[in-house]
Write an enzyme that holds these catalytic residues in place. Structure first.
Site, PDB file in Angstrom:
ATOM      1  N   HIS A 195       1.054 -85.574  76.929  1.00  0.00           N
ATOM      2  CA  HIS A 195       0.339 -86.848  76.915  1.00  0.00           C
ATOM      3  C   HIS A 195       1.026 -87.862  75.990  1.00  0.00           C
ATOM      4  O   HIS A 195       1.204 -89.030  76.332  1.00  0.00           O
ATOM      5  CB  HIS A 195      -1.108 -86.606  76.484  1.00  0.00           C
ATOM      6  N   GLU A 199      17.083 -82.436 100.033  1.00  0.00           N
ATOM      7  CA  GLU A 199      17.271 -81.764  98.741  1.00  0.00           C
ATOM      8  C   GLU A 199      17.614 -80.285  98.903  1.00  0.00           C
ATOM      9  O   GLU A 199      17.659 -79.540  97.940  1.00  0.00           O
ATOM     10  CB  GLU A 199      16.030 -81.942  97.861  1.00  0.00           C
ATOM     11  N   ASP A 202      16.843 -81.202  93.008  1.00  0.00           N
ATOM     12  CA  ASP A 202      16.839 -79.936  93.736  1.00  0.00           C
ATOM     13  C   ASP A 202      18.154 -79.697  94.462  1.00  0.00           C
ATOM     14  O   ASP A 202      18.624 -78.571  94.524  1.00  0.00           O
ATOM     15  CB  ASP A 202      15.667 -79.896  94.727  1.00  0.00           C
ATOM     16  N   CYS A 214      16.290 -90.524  95.076  1.00  0.00           N
ATOM     17  CA  CYS A 214      15.215 -90.593  94.078  1.00  0.00           C
ATOM     18  C   CYS A 214      15.319 -89.490  93.027  1.00  0.00           C
ATOM     19  O   CYS A 214      14.423 -89.337  92.208  1.00  0.00           O
ATOM     20  CB  CYS A 214      13.843 -90.571  94.752  1.00  0.00           C
TER      21      CYS A 214
HETATM   22  C1  PEP Z   1      14.468 -84.118  93.402  1.00  0.00           C
HETATM   23  O1  PEP Z   1      14.430 -82.924  93.685  1.00  0.00           O
HETATM   24  O2  PEP Z   1      15.518 -84.727  93.130  1.00  0.00           O
HETATM   25  C2  PEP Z   1      13.225 -84.917  93.345  1.00  0.00           C
HETATM   26  C3  PEP Z   1      13.252 -86.224  93.234  1.00  0.00           C
HETATM   27  O3  PEP Z   1      12.041 -84.261  93.413  1.00  0.00           O
HETATM   28  P1  PEP Z   1      11.398 -83.388  92.238  1.00  0.00           P
HETATM   29  O4  PEP Z   1      12.172 -83.677  90.969  1.00  0.00           O
HETATM   30  O5  PEP Z   1       9.980 -83.794  92.164  1.00  0.00           O
HETATM   31  O6  PEP Z   1      11.584 -81.989  92.744  1.00  0.00           O
HETATM   32 MG    MG Z   2      12.693 -82.025  94.567  1.00  0.00          MG
END
Ligand code: PEP
Ligand code: MG
Length: 595
Positions: free
Chosen positions: A202, A444, A468, A515
């Site tokens: 938090h 991913e 990932d 992302c």
């Molecule tokens: C990723 O795997 O790059 C991703 C954006 O998802 P997460 O980090 O939530 O697995």
């Molecule tokens: Mg991921």
């Protein structure tokens, strides 16, 4: 963590985890130390056991009343930045049958006083949480500890009287709960340093959203300071300096000034588009886990939400949210003024990620297990509840649905079929839906990269999840510190995979976003632009710097850097080369050493 680095008469330094960047210099305010000894005594008479059970239930009731009062006060005052729902979570823990039964059982079976019985319950929960692989979840034990401490304090007749908090101080605490920070004028706090916590505790979330420097996991900071000590918090490097000598103080005053100037200068880029000097535009999204992060996303120049990790809705819940709760949540993400689109990712849940009803199922390799889309396709009813809410939220603005962990064509087809089924049901019920809902997938898993050309025919966009993708490509568990030295976004294999996804997507005429964390690291921006990525989505604080890089280069330069990099076979050499190039282009942002 908590390494003791230096000790002389007065000045000493403790190292922890920096969770919110920047430097703050101020006076220590030791917040509500909760290290009072828990009393222990045996209850031998059966009638006394009954009295002890009553004492526990009274304290529980009193604790709940205090939290409800606190919540009402926050609601009346407009709520501020506090995530009120975490106070709800604390109330839920207090009402939880398991928590109550376990404590009462401890009193009866062990014939111990209520304080000790609560302590034993917390320990039991801690054992369970310690076994979780997910950092975030492990960190949530702090919620149960806060609840337990409040009950123990009430048992001891020690009330949580909101202290009159001085302003302009650095808060030092064992850990901070939402109820603690609710007592502070957060915008007047200079910094935070805590014994416990992690990147997703938090304290870290509040500090980041308020842009207050913070260091956590210091282990011994509460024992190392006294009220009013001079203190420096360096949230960028994770260092805390207590009673700094004049030399150190001067150095950090300088560092603070530089940091603030750099931040101010960078904020100038927030409102500008990410467009290269030769007019190639990249869309900039923000990754969020909580709706409370949206103001920070807008402030730092996000154009849309590129990734909303909806599995965080499940954190700390005993029961699953219903459709209306989901909808209320998505409504605050879609159609927000100042943001163009919202990409809602369906739950990346299961495996090592928390889930209240795992039915005792344990997986040896949770990262390769029953998670994300696999879990949702198996638990179709649960998935449909989320999809219904997402679709209903689509009337409020531009919404994109994204499925995580797609490994093959069947999974996306099945997911789309369920989505179509839900759509038909909603239309039959008379619900109105947005008319242009895009569907996309996370890329991913290496198999998805290899068949990206085929997957591209099924969807409107790709978003590359490098966190990932790197894990599965290089066979390194992303949460295992032992192998983190192998985690290398600049590995030639990773770069080739990314490039082939962008090419496959573009060939099929769809947008390709990224992302994963790689998207927010300015050292990689030029390479990613060179690959032709359409959208980069990242943590809000990273946005201005990434915009600055994009605005300072041409597409031609980015492409030629990429072409050169693609001929190098060693990650180390790529890293050195990219570092030198970035230094050449942005000498004030990159040192001449390796990136
Ligand atoms: C990723 O795997 O790059 C991703 C954006 O998802 P997460 O980090 O939530 O697995
Ligand atoms: Mg991921």
């Amino acid at each position: 963590m908590g390494d003791f680095m230096e000790d002389n008469a007065k000045t000493f330094i403790i190292k922890g985890i920096g969770v919110s960047p920047g430097v703050s210099i101020g006076k220590v305010y030791l917040f509500n130390r909760t290290d009072i000894q828990t009393p222990f005594y045996k209850i031998n008479e059966p009638v006394m056991v009954m009295a002890e059970l009553d004492r526990f239930l009274d304290a529980l009731h009193e604790s709940e009343t205090q939290l409800l009062d606190l919540k009402n006060k926050l609601v009346d005052s407009g709520g501020g930045m506090e995530p009120l729902y975490i106070i709800d979570v604390h109330i839920m823990i207090m009402r939880d049958r398991k928590f109550i039964d376990l404590t009462m059982q401890n009193i009866r079976a062990m014939s111990v006083n209520a304080e000790w019985a609560v302590r034993m319950t917390i320990e039991k929960y801690k054992e369970m949480f310690d076994r979780m692989d997910d950092d975030y979840l492990r960190g949530r034990i702090s919620d149960i500890q806060h609840v337990g401490q409040r009950i123990i304090n009430n048992l001891a007749g020690k009330k949580h009287v909101p202290t009159e908090m001085p302003e302009g101080v650095v808060i030092i605490a064992p850990d901070l709960s939402p109820a603690d920070t609710a007592q502070m004028k957060i915008d007047k706090v200079l910094g935070f340093a805590t014994d416990g916590g992690g990147k997703t505790s938090h304290t870290a979330i509040v500090a980041r959203s308020m842009e207050i420097p913070a260091v956590v996991a210091l282990e011994t900071v509460t024992e190392s300071v006294r009220m009013n000590d001079d203190i420096i918090i360096d949230g960028s490097s994770g260092v805390v300096i207590i009673n700094p000598d004049p030399d150190i103080l001067k150095r950090y005053e300088w560092k603070k000034k530089l940091y603030e100037k750099a931040q101010d200068d960078l904020l100038d880029y927030a409102a500008l588009p990410a467009i290269t000097k030769d007019h190639h535009r990249v869309a900039i999204g923000c990754n969020i886990e909580f709706v409370e992060e949206i103001p920070s996303a807008i402030h730092h120049g996000a154009e849309g939400i590129g990734l909303y990790r909806t599995e965080f809705i499940y954190i700390n819940r005993q029961s699953l949210p219903d459709e209306e709760e989901h909808l209320a949540n998505y409504r605050s993400v879609v159609g927000v003024e100042g943001l163009g689109w919202a990409t809602i990712r369906t739950f990346d849940l299961g495996g090592d990620k928390f889930f209240p009803d795992k039915k005792g199922f344990h997986e040896m390799n949770p990262q390769l297990g029953m998670r994300a889309i696999r879990f949702c396709l198996k638990e179709k009813d649960l998935f449909k509840v989320q999809l219904r809410a997402i679709l209903r939220a689509s009337v409020y603005g531009e919404l994109r649905i994204m499925f995580p962990m797609i490994s093959g064509i069947e999974e996306i087809r099945q997911a789309k079929a369920i989505l179509a089924e839900v759509k038909t049901e909603l239309i039959a019920e008379g619900s109105s839906l947005g008319d242009d809902i895009e569907t996309g997938i996370m890329i991913e898993i290496p198999s998805a990269v290899v068949i990206a050309d085929q997957l591209a025919r099924e969807v409107d966009f790709f978003s590359i999840g490098t966190n990932d993708l790197i894990q599965y490509t290089l066979a390194i568990d992303r949460i295992n510190e032992q192998v983190s030295y192998l985690y290398e976004p600049l590995h030639p294999a990773v770069l080739r995979l990314i490039k082939s996804v962008v090419d496959a997507g573009h060939k099929a005429g769809i947008r390709v976003a990224m992302c994963g964390e790689m998207a927010g690291d300015p050292a990689y921006t030029m390479l990613l632009v060179g690959m032709g990525i359409d959208e980069l989505s990242m943590h809000s604080l990273a946005i201005p710097r990434v915009k600055k890089i994009i605005r300072g280069i041409t597409m031609r330069e980015a492409e030629s850097l990429l072409n050169e990099v693609m001929t190098i076979s060693s990650s180390e050499e790529i890293r050195t080369f990219v570092g030198e190039e970035m230094h050449k282009h942005f000498p004030e942002d990159f040192s001449d050493t390796v990136v």
